[in-house]
Each structure stands twice: as structure tokens, then as C-alpha cells.
Design a protein around this motif. Sequence first.
Motif: not given
Length: 186
Positions: A148-155, A91-99
Motif C-alpha cells: 500500500g501507500d504508506y507514510y513511515v515513522r521510525i522511533m 522520531f523520523v517520518t517519511t513522505t508517502q511511499i507508494q506500493n
Amino acid sequence: MKVVVRNILVCFLILSPAPCRAVTPTFVHNFHEMFYEDKPATLTVTNSNQTGTVTRDKITYTCSGGALFSADYKKTSSQLTIYLETSSAHFVTTTQIQNLDSLWIDYAPYESLDITVKISTDSSSWSDVSAISKIPKGPKHVKMPSVGDYYVRIMYSDKNVYIRQINYTCLDPLSGCPNCFIYRPE
């Protein structure tokens, strides 16, 4: 008097925030184009192709479990993409993305319909977010439960898949306005 009232109404319409509510991608990350841009490139890949940093948006992608940034002809048709091999651990995970309001994921092969997207507010507890449009043979649209402010994980676990581009739409949670200034007291 009618002319004055009409002119005032026209001014209110012109100055109203209504035109600002159009939903347009705030960040468009085409990995191949960002990596091969003329000086300076906006995507830097490091850590044995496990980490990709987008300098203009301050978003970092971290690949785990064998996922990686790849431009291999056999895997990704020579396009720099995020390559996810068959395994739920890739999987790949991002840093936190605001709004964050929503995102579009453009990937191949298109017959892969069930990409899993998870979000987190603290990068430790993850919850699934379903794609709201299952367009056969096309990109997937994923809407957040709320802005919201989210980290995103895609798998993806059914077979090998690679992500070519991700479009993020970020909105001011109070006005629904993309790219609006948000005051956050500390």
C-alpha cells in the motif's frame, strides 16, 4: 507437432512474468553515501538538519522532537545518519511511499532490538508494524500488512540509536512485480 508445442511452451516460460516476482529493494537509502556523492548529491539536508530530501526517489524525511541528521563523531562515528536520542518523542517520518511492501532498517548500536515502526495512510492515524525478524545484532526487516501507500515513522526510546540505511521494497499490488507500471485512474 511436438517440436512446435515445445517451442510455444518455451516462449511462454521466457515471456512469463515469473522472473519479475523476485523481491529486490526498490529504494536503497544509505544516508552517508547519498549525502557525500559526487555531483549531484541525492540527499539534501536542510532546516537545521531536521529535513532530508532524496531527490531521485522524491522521499523526504522529517525529524521531530530532537531527532536529526548528524555526522557527529561522538554520536554517529562521523557517518551521516538519522540520529534518534533516548526519548519516545524523537522520531523520523517519511513522505508517502507508494506500493510499499517491506523495509530493512540498518542501525547502530545493534544491541538495540526494539525499534518501533509505525505506518499511516493519511499521516495522522498511526499503527504499529512489528519487525518480523529479530536478528540479534543485525538489521531489522519490517513487512507491511499489505502492499500500500504508506507514510513511515521510525522511533526508538531505550537509548540513543542512529539509522545508517533503509531499504524499501515496493511491489505492484496486483502482480507482485517490483518496478512494474501501475495504472491509477484519477
